[in-house]
Structures are given as C-alpha cells and as structure tokens.
Design a protein around this motif. Structure first.
Motif, PDB file in Angstrom:
ATOM      1  N   MET A   1      47.070 -45.117  -1.372  1.00 22.39           N
ATOM      2  CA  MET A   1      47.171 -44.161  -2.121  1.00 22.39           C
ATOM      3  C   MET A   1      45.960 -43.219  -2.438  1.00 22.39           C
ATOM      4  O   MET A   1      44.838 -43.774  -2.220  1.00 22.39           O
ATOM      5  N   ARG A   2      46.101 -42.091  -2.221  1.00 22.25           N
ATOM      6  CA  ARG A   2      45.134 -40.942  -2.537  1.00 22.25           C
ATOM      7  C   ARG A   2      44.742 -40.847  -4.039  1.00 22.25           C
ATOM      8  O   ARG A   2      45.798 -40.513  -4.801  1.00 22.25           O
ATOM      9  N   LEU A   3      43.551 -40.479  -4.228  1.00 21.47           N
ATOM     10  CA  LEU A   3      43.198 -39.945  -5.793  1.00 21.47           C
ATOM     11  C   LEU A   3      42.649 -38.418  -5.458  1.00 21.47           C
ATOM     12  O   LEU A   3      42.025 -38.110  -4.616  1.00 21.47           O
ATOM     13  N   GLY A   4      42.943 -37.702  -6.561  1.00 23.88           N
ATOM     14  CA  GLY A   4      42.346 -36.513  -6.796  1.00 23.88           C
ATOM     15  C   GLY A   4      41.981 -36.190  -8.183  1.00 23.88           C
ATOM     16  O   GLY A   4      42.110 -36.967  -9.036  1.00 23.88           O
ATOM     17  N   ILE A   5      41.436 -35.037  -8.525  1.00 24.81           N
ATOM     18  CA  ILE A   5      40.800 -34.846  -9.745  1.00 24.81           C
ATOM     19  C   ILE A   5      41.233 -33.316 -10.237  1.00 24.81           C
ATOM     20  O   ILE A   5      41.315 -32.575  -9.188  1.00 24.81           O
ATOM     21  N   GLN A   6      41.612 -33.043 -11.200  1.00 24.84           N
ATOM     22  CA  GLN A   6      41.828 -31.822 -11.707  1.00 24.84           C
ATOM     23  C   GLN A   6      40.876 -31.365 -12.973  1.00 24.84           C
ATOM     24  O   GLN A   6      40.392 -32.163 -13.769  1.00 24.84           O
ATOM     25  N   VAL A   7      39.933 -30.335 -12.623  1.00 22.55           N
ATOM     26  CA  VAL A   7      39.271 -29.622 -13.823  1.00 22.55           C
ATOM     27  C   VAL A   7      40.070 -28.513 -14.326  1.00 22.55           C
ATOM     28  O   VAL A   7      40.244 -27.603 -13.996  1.00 22.55           O
ATOM     29  N   SER A   8      39.928 -28.853 -15.629  1.00 17.94           N
ATOM     30  CA  SER A   8      41.052 -28.062 -16.602  1.00 17.94           C
ATOM     31  C   SER A   8      40.253 -27.352 -17.699  1.00 17.94           C
ATOM     32  O   SER A   8      40.859 -26.848 -18.614  1.00 17.94           O
ATOM     33  N   ASN A   9      38.853 -27.770 -17.957  1.00 16.76           N
ATOM     34  CA  ASN A   9      38.021 -27.257 -19.152  1.00 16.76           C
ATOM     35  C   ASN A   9      36.878 -26.740 -18.323  1.00 16.76           C
ATOM     36  O   ASN A   9      35.973 -27.529 -17.792  1.00 16.76           O
ATOM     37  N   PHE A  10      36.368 -25.548 -18.767  1.00 15.77           N
ATOM     38  CA  PHE A  10      34.949 -25.285 -18.244  1.00 15.77           C
ATOM     39  C   PHE A  10      34.062 -24.575 -19.255  1.00 15.77           C
ATOM     40  O   PHE A  10      32.902 -23.989 -19.227  1.00 15.77           O
ATOM     41  N   THR A  11      34.415 -25.263 -20.529  1.00 16.70           N
ATOM     42  CA  THR A  11      33.469 -24.960 -21.678  1.00 16.70           C
ATOM     43  C   THR A  11      32.341 -25.950 -21.513  1.00 16.70           C
ATOM     44  O   THR A  11      32.573 -27.032 -22.318  1.00 16.70           O
ATOM     45  N   TRP A  12      31.335 -25.829 -20.842  1.00 16.74           N
ATOM     46  CA  TRP A  12      30.175 -26.814 -20.724  1.00 16.74           C
ATOM     47  C   TRP A  12      29.083 -26.254 -21.400  1.00 16.74           C
ATOM     48  O   TRP A  12      28.671 -25.034 -21.522  1.00 16.74           O
ATOM     49  N   PRO A  13      28.007 -27.387 -21.646  1.00 14.74           N
ATOM     50  CA  PRO A  13      26.773 -26.879 -22.101  1.00 14.74           C
ATOM     51  C   PRO A  13      26.014 -26.009 -21.317  1.00 14.74           C
ATOM     52  O   PRO A  13      26.239 -26.112 -20.055  1.00 14.74           O
ATOM     53  N   GLY A  14      25.583 -24.967 -21.768  1.00 15.76           N
ATOM     54  CA  GLY A  14      24.751 -23.755 -21.074  1.00 15.76           C
ATOM     55  C   GLY A  14      25.625 -22.899 -20.333  1.00 15.76           C
ATOM     56  O   GLY A  14      25.138 -22.014 -19.619  1.00 15.76           O
ATOM     57  N   ALA A  15      27.120 -22.987 -20.595  1.00 16.25           N
ATOM     58  CA  ALA A  15      27.818 -21.960 -20.048  1.00 16.25           C
ATOM     59  C   ALA A  15      27.594 -20.745 -20.631  1.00 16.25           C
ATOM     60  O   ALA A  15      27.188 -20.622 -21.909  1.00 16.25           O
ATOM     61  N   PRO A  16      27.993 -19.460 -19.781  1.00 17.69           N
ATOM     62  CA  PRO A  16      28.222 -19.445 -18.485  1.00 17.69           C
ATOM     63  C   PRO A  16      27.165 -19.550 -17.524  1.00 17.69           C
ATOM     64  O   PRO A  16      27.298 -19.576 -16.415  1.00 17.69           O
ATOM     65  N   GLN A  17      25.908 -19.274 -18.099  1.00 20.05           N
ATOM     66  CA  GLN A  17      24.805 -19.373 -16.955  1.00 20.05           C
ATOM     67  C   GLN A  17      24.760 -20.399 -15.938  1.00 20.05           C
ATOM     68  O   GLN A  17      24.577 -20.481 -15.002  1.00 20.05           O
ATOM     69  N   SER A  18      25.117 -21.555 -16.632  1.00 22.91           N
ATOM     70  CA  SER A  18      25.317 -23.127 -15.946  1.00 22.91           C
ATOM     71  C   SER A  18      26.573 -23.377 -15.221  1.00 22.91           C
ATOM     72  O   SER A  18      26.823 -24.287 -14.632  1.00 22.91           O
ATOM     73  N   THR A  19      27.448 -22.527 -15.460  1.00 24.29           N
ATOM     74  CA  THR A  19      29.117 -22.828 -14.833  1.00 24.29           C
ATOM     75  C   THR A  19      28.884 -23.030 -13.452  1.00 24.29           C
ATOM     76  O   THR A  19      29.442 -23.884 -13.152  1.00 24.29           O
ATOM     77  N   GLY A  20      28.240 -22.283 -12.786  1.00 24.23           N
ATOM     78  CA  GLY A  20      28.510 -22.440 -11.170  1.00 24.23           C
ATOM     79  C   GLY A  20      27.816 -23.613 -10.749  1.00 24.23           C
ATOM     80  O   GLY A  20      28.206 -24.091  -9.696  1.00 24.23           O
ATOM     81  N   ARG A  21      26.661 -23.748 -11.303  1.00 23.73           N
ATOM     82  CA  ARG A  21      25.926 -25.290 -10.803  1.00 23.73           C
ATOM     83  C   ARG A  21      26.564 -26.489 -11.437  1.00 23.73           C
ATOM     84  O   ARG A  21      26.848 -27.517 -10.505  1.00 23.73           O
ATOM     85  N   THR A  22      27.195 -26.398 -12.387  1.00 27.36           N
ATOM     86  CA  THR A  22      28.005 -27.312 -12.904  1.00 27.36           C
ATOM     87  C   THR A  22      29.241 -27.670 -12.202  1.00 27.36           C
ATOM     88  O   THR A  22      29.346 -28.715 -11.642  1.00 27.36           O
ATOM     89  N   PHE A  23      30.005 -26.662 -11.801  1.00 26.60           N
ATOM     90  CA  PHE A  23      31.156 -26.824 -11.005  1.00 26.60           C
ATOM     91  C   PHE A  23      31.080 -27.157  -9.681  1.00 26.60           C
ATOM     92  O   PHE A  23      31.293 -27.934  -9.133  1.00 26.60           O
TER      93      PHE A  23
END
Length: 300
Positions: A1-23
C-alpha cells in the motif's frame, strides 16, 4: 500500500513570509519519508471543516509547481480541482505543464465543485449541480483527447474548442493519472469507471468504503472497464506517536488500519496531518511508509 499526505491548511507561524520555506520543507520531508504522493486542496477560500474563510489558502496548481521544484520523486496532485474554476482547455494545459516540469509526476485530481461561497466571493460562475456534472464530463473527454495529441475540433455540452493543441505532450504515459474525487453512486462513480485512473473516497468505516467500491465495480462491469485498472485511494486524518495517546495512532495501530483498508482493495491511503508544519509530525512516517509498502491490497 502507498501512503500520501494532503496539505489543507497554510495558516502557519510567521506566514506569509515563512510560507514558502515551510511548504518547501513539508514537500521535502514527505519525499524523504518515503511517501508516494503530496496533495493540496484546490480552493481559494479555506473550507468550513478546516477553518475560517479568511485563513490562508494557496492556489493549488501554483503550490504544486513550487513543490515540484523542491522534490524529485514524490507524485503531485490536487485533491481536488473544481471543474468550474478554470476553462477546461486551460486546466489541461496547466496539468500538462506540471507533469512536464516534474518529470511525469502529476495527477489531475478533479471533481464537480461544491463551495458556492468562494465562487460568489471571486465572481466565478456557479452553475446548478446538473450542469457542473455535465461540465465535468466535457472536461474528462477533452483531457483524453488533448493527451492523445488529437487537435480536431471538440464539441461538448458546454464547451467548444476549435483546435485543442497541447504541446508539449505530457511526460507521463499514457497520460497523467486522472483522479475523480467524490462518492456519489449514480454520477461520480460512473464517471470514474468511464474516464478515470483513480478514485478518492473519504475514509469512513470500512464497510461503508467497501459499499462504495462495490458500486464502482458495478459501473465498471456495465461499461466493460477493468475494475483492477483503477487506483483506489482514501482520504483520512493522520496523527501518529509512539504511544498512540491523545487521539493519535501508534505505528502498529496505523498499520492495522491500513491493513483493513487493503483487505477491501484500497491501494493508496492519503493522510491529512494535523500539523504538517511541525517537523515532529514526520518522525514516524519513514517507518510507517516502509511497513505499509509491504501490505498488498486485495486484487493486486
């Protein structure tokens, strides 16, 4: 079986300046953990089950293109693109571009769309449900035509294209996998059987998932489609710890869960992590992905 992840929330600490690094780190961690796939929702506003409309939400195809540049192996897809958001010829060109630039790692995840709030908010037409399904079938037909390099005029129920040119053609062969999200028994699962390479079903109790897959097999039988050709995926929550405390699962508990899904033919379990921005969320995933890879789904 294969596993994957879905990213559904982008409200992260330091966003939006940190969003690219975090993602970027999430994409790299997912690949290095041995996960097969990385998915993002294709919404413009956050959806009610995950937060408030004002919460951060990235445009899905741009986010996947960014992730493609940070990774080498992991497959990439939208879970799922609403058919109303983009003209179908432009959508297929977009999916093709992701496939070419990623070296053949793209899925076209697609569905009939449902979030009326974001349509009205951004001025995107939101036709009735019947028409949305008609547009979905037009788009599925067009995808198959454009990915066969067939430039002849296309005439659907709602779209007409004089010359659906699509160069370069995708790297994936015979084309990027088409995944249809949704569980509607009369329309959605019939479209899966007729046009798709994969389905996606919410992770419900196993008997309920099996009932949906049984309906899909009935549609395949009536259309002459090989049911085994279709990748069966689920979307569920994922939180893992050594102890399995506080609503999480231990590796042993998670493998039992995935084993029960495999017994009914699920090939690919996609997980929505509670805190993908926290590196600790990935600590057990290499062990889990390696062990899950030894589980053989029924029918494989």
């Amino acid at each position: 079986m294969r596993l994957g992840i879905q990213v559904s929330n982008f409200t992260w600490p330091g966003a939006p300046q940190s969003t690219g690094r975090t993602f970027r780190r999430i994409a790299v961690d997912a690949e290095q953990s041995g996960l097969a796939s990385l998915w993002v929702m294709d919404h413009f506003f956050q959806i009610p089950i995950a937060g408030e409309p004002e919460d951060d939400m990235l445009e899905g195809w741009s986010a996947l293109a960014f992730a493609a540049g940070a990774t080498e192996r992991i497959e990439l897809g939208t879970l799922v693109t609403g058919v109303t958001y983009r003209h179908p010829g432009v959508l297929i060109k977009t999916a093709t571009t992701l496939d070419v630039l990623s070296g053949g790692r793209a899925y076209l995840g697609i569905g009939a769309a449902w979030n009326e709030q974001e349509h009205k908010g951004l001025g995107v037409p939101y036709p009735p449900l019947k028409e949305r399904f008609e547009r979905l079938e037009d788009t599925l037909r067009l995808a198959h035509q454009m990915w066969q390099d067939d430039q002849s005029a296309f005439s659907g129920r709602h779209f007409a294209l004089e010359r659906p040119l699509n160069h370069p053609q995708p790297v994936s062969r015979p084309h990027p996998k088409i995944l249809i999200g949704g569980m509607g028994e009369r329309k959605t699962l019939r479209l899966v059987a007729q046009y798709a390479d994969a389905c996606n079903i919410f992770e419900m109790p196993v008997p309920a998932i099996k009932a949906k897959l049984d309906i899909l097999q009935e549609h395949c039988d009536s259309l002459g489609r090989d049911y085994a050709e279709i990748e069966k995926t689920t979307l569920g929550l994922g939180s893992f710890s050594n102890s399995g405390a506080r609503g999480s699962q231990s590796v042993e508990q998670a493998l039992d869960r995935f084993g029960r899904l495999a017994e009914i033919g699920v090939d690919h379990a996609i997980l929505s992590l509670a805190k993908p921005d926290d590196p600790a969320s990935f600590e057990l995933l290499p062990e889990l992905a390696a062990a899950a890879a030894r589980i053989v789904p029924a029918g494989r």
